[in-house]
Design a protein around this motif. Structure first.
Motif, mmCIF file in Angstrom:
data_model
loop_
_atom_site.group_PDB
_atom_site.id
_atom_site.type_symbol
_atom_site.label_atom_id
_atom_site.label_comp_id
_atom_site.label_asym_id
_atom_site.label_seq_id
_atom_site.Cartn_x
_atom_site.Cartn_y
_atom_site.Cartn_z
ATOM 1 N N TYR A 158 -15.263 -1.243 -2.927
ATOM 2 C CA TYR A 158 -14.338 -1.815 -1.940
ATOM 3 C C TYR A 158 -15.041 -1.942 -0.580
ATOM 4 O O TYR A 158 -14.968 -2.987 0.074
ATOM 5 C CB TYR A 158 -13.127 -0.899 -1.855
ATOM 6 C CG TYR A 158 -12.078 -1.298 -0.865
ATOM 7 C CD1 TYR A 158 -11.398 -2.505 -0.977
ATOM 8 C CD2 TYR A 158 -11.729 -0.444 0.185
ATOM 9 C CE1 TYR A 158 -10.409 -2.859 -0.069
ATOM 10 C CE2 TYR A 158 -10.747 -0.784 1.092
ATOM 11 C CZ TYR A 158 -10.087 -1.996 0.965
ATOM 12 O OH TYR A 158 -9.115 -2.334 1.865
ATOM 13 N N GLN A 197 0.835 -1.205 0.000
ATOM 14 C CA GLN A 197 0.000 0.000 0.000
ATOM 15 C C GLN A 197 0.865 1.248 0.000
ATOM 16 O O GLN A 197 0.338 2.363 0.001
ATOM 17 C CB GLN A 197 -0.924 0.005 1.217
ATOM 18 C CG GLN A 197 -2.105 -0.934 1.070
ATOM 19 C CD GLN A 197 -3.282 -0.497 1.919
ATOM 20 O OE1 GLN A 197 -3.245 0.527 2.576
ATOM 21 N NE2 GLN A 197 -4.345 -1.281 1.885
ATOM 22 N N GLY A 228 -5.262 -11.081 -2.636
ATOM 23 C CA GLY A 228 -5.539 -12.435 -3.128
ATOM 24 C C GLY A 228 -6.974 -12.611 -3.598
ATOM 25 O O GLY A 228 -7.242 -13.313 -4.576
ATOM 26 N N ALA A 246 -6.604 -1.458 -2.192
ATOM 27 C CA ALA A 246 -7.552 -0.885 -1.218
ATOM 28 C C ALA A 246 -8.627 -0.044 -1.926
ATOM 29 O O ALA A 246 -9.315 -0.562 -2.792
ATOM 30 C CB ALA A 246 -6.822 -0.094 -0.144
ATOM 31 N N TYR A 268 -12.751 -17.317 -1.971
ATOM 32 C CA TYR A 268 -11.335 -17.467 -1.609
ATOM 33 C C TYR A 268 -11.067 -16.856 -0.240
ATOM 34 O O TYR A 268 -10.407 -17.463 0.605
ATOM 35 C CB TYR A 268 -10.477 -16.796 -2.681
ATOM 36 C CG TYR A 268 -8.996 -16.805 -2.394
ATOM 37 C CD1 TYR A 268 -8.255 -17.985 -2.483
ATOM 38 C CD2 TYR A 268 -8.325 -15.637 -2.049
ATOM 39 C CE1 TYR A 268 -6.896 -17.995 -2.234
ATOM 40 C CE2 TYR A 268 -6.966 -15.638 -1.799
ATOM 41 C CZ TYR A 268 -6.254 -16.821 -1.885
ATOM 42 O OH TYR A 268 -4.902 -16.824 -1.640
ATOM 43 N N ASN A 282 -16.009 -5.471 1.362
ATOM 44 C CA ASN A 282 -15.506 -5.717 2.715
ATOM 45 C C ASN A 282 -16.646 -6.015 3.677
ATOM 46 O O ASN A 282 -16.523 -6.879 4.552
ATOM 47 C CB ASN A 282 -14.707 -4.509 3.222
ATOM 48 C CG ASN A 282 -13.276 -4.512 2.718
ATOM 49 O OD1 ASN A 282 -12.710 -5.576 2.441
ATOM 50 N ND2 ASN A 282 -12.692 -3.336 2.573
ATOM 51 N N ASP A 303 -2.237 -4.713 -3.296
ATOM 52 C CA ASP A 303 -3.334 -4.408 -2.379
ATOM 53 C C ASP A 303 -3.761 -2.962 -2.625
ATOM 54 O O ASP A 303 -3.285 -2.034 -1.977
ATOM 55 C CB ASP A 303 -2.883 -4.607 -0.943
ATOM 56 C CG ASP A 303 -3.976 -4.187 0.020
ATOM 57 O OD1 ASP A 303 -5.141 -4.061 -0.407
ATOM 58 O OD2 ASP A 303 -3.668 -3.972 1.206
#
Lengths: 266, 266
Positions: free
Chosen positions: B130, A56, A168, A125, B176, B134, A123
């Motif tokens: 995102y 990040q 991932g 984000a 995953y 999450n 990543d």
């Protein structure tokens, strides 16, 4: 007493979840005893390497943040995925489309990104938007043989405001959509651990990896012939102790406890 | 001449990519000859069912849009994933956290959504942020045994402004991250095709599925004992014709051509 702690010359430490818990705002909170534990490792004469999948931010900013939290760490002690990916891109004349965090982009400053012939995913984000995922997908699906390079394959990580999906998960989305297998740079890739060992000058049998990720830290390091501990901090969850494939050489409550045991055996 | 077209009593038509190409704005463009082809099927005496994985809107709005493009279609002729999911949720006393398109939410009006014990994911499009991913992830990872229900498993679809990631890619990300296998409602689930056949009152051996998706339309229908055609419209790509697992009973350039051949055999 602790057979796993014998004949050690070097330690590899995961960073997020071992030294500190990261915050959604790019900040974070040190884990109690970890800064002192790093200092004790350094004065013990053991070799030390920070082995992170952090993507990040640049290593420079990452190290600056950690120093601000009281950790004795420098850029030259950090093994991270982005520089490893840059080496791979140059070796294979690959020009990446980047799906990464804005703050990681400077790590790719020297890399030709015109007319991309691969996708590099980190990543990202907040950059994991619907539009950005679609854009990376279109670059891949437009290639005769899609090349997807992933800076890690972590499932999730813990920030101070809760668990977050890691690279991932998004890697799997693109793999499925494009019917392709990503090439993973970073933990648990064998070449990544081997670079860290070479940088320390310590053979695998004399090194211990300490991490909070049962698969990417512990499993990855063990496959390279290292011993590996899981800390009960960071993203650790009790059900990790029943993992069907991976069994750490030991569990420790935190980094400080691991260092206590290891230093007693020196 | 065309053995695959003999002894047919019913047709199942995929909608997006067969009747029309959808637009990113919720609109779309009819595929030449398709509206006329639907009319010809209806006057031929063949049974007809529209079998869609559309989850960006209610069936009512979807049908209204198609009628506006000139298609002879009504809500009662459409088999879609959301109503099938609602039946499953009620049968198993599941309370969903929804990660779906805003316009699909009314399909779940009758379902108890308080204190969720499962996640239902559809083609959420712009809602695949995102933050929303999450949130769904946290609901799942917080369960002892995560239950993920996916309204389809498509990899991508084509809109007038390009290819877009479909629900299957995001389903894989959550699978995953949570180490769970989603239960798929919609094509290519066998129960979904079987419902459509039952609604038509035609046995599988006397039905033909016509779609643009080699795996979810063609492969799914064939596994139920139906014949299946792939049209060379919508998301069709020439490399589909070398698919390692699925071989359609025939390729046709478009729905109009398929209907020409089928009606000649009656």
């Amino acid at each position: 007493m602790a057979a796993w702690a014998r004949a050690v010359r070097g330690l590899l430490l995961d960073v997020s979840g071992v030294l500190y818990d990261s915050g959604g705002d790019g900040g974070g909170v040190p884990i109690a005893g970890s800064a002192e534990a790093v200092r004790r490792i350094k004065t013990s004469g053991l070799k030390l390497r920070f082995c992170t999948n952090e993507t990040q931010t640049t290593r420079e900013k990452f190290v600056k943040k950690l120093r601000g939290m009281g950790f004795d760490i420098s850029v030259s002690e950090v093994t991270a995925p982005a520089p490893a990916a840059c080496r791979m891109l140059k070796e294979r004349s690959l020009r990446p489309h980047l799906l990464v965090h804005n703050d990681l982009v400077p790590e790719f400053a020297e890399v030709d990104k015109a007319n991309p012939n691969c996708v590099v995913i980190g990543d990202a984000a907040e950059n994991f938007t619907y539009a950005n995922l679609n854009e990376a997908f279109r670059v891949l699906i437009g290639m005769e043989k899609p090349v997807l390079i992933s800076l890690g394959k972590g499932r999730y990580y813990k920030e101070t405001d809760g668990l977050k999906l890691d690279v991932g998960a998004y890697m799997k989305a693109l793999e499925y959509a494009c019917d392709v297998q990503a090439e993973v740079v970073g933990k648990p890739a064998k070449t990544f651990f081997e670079s860290a060992l070479a940088e320390m000058g310590v053979p695998a049998q004399e090194a211990i990896m300490i991490g909070d990720d049962i698969v990417n830290d512990v499993g990855g390091a063990q496959r390279c012939g290292m011993r590996a501990l899981q800390v009960r901090t960071g993203k650790y969850r009790p059900c990790d102790e029943n993992h069907p494939q991976v069994k750490p050489d030991a569990y420790v409550n935190n980094l400080a406890e691991a260092v206590d045991v290891i230093l007693q055996q020196l």
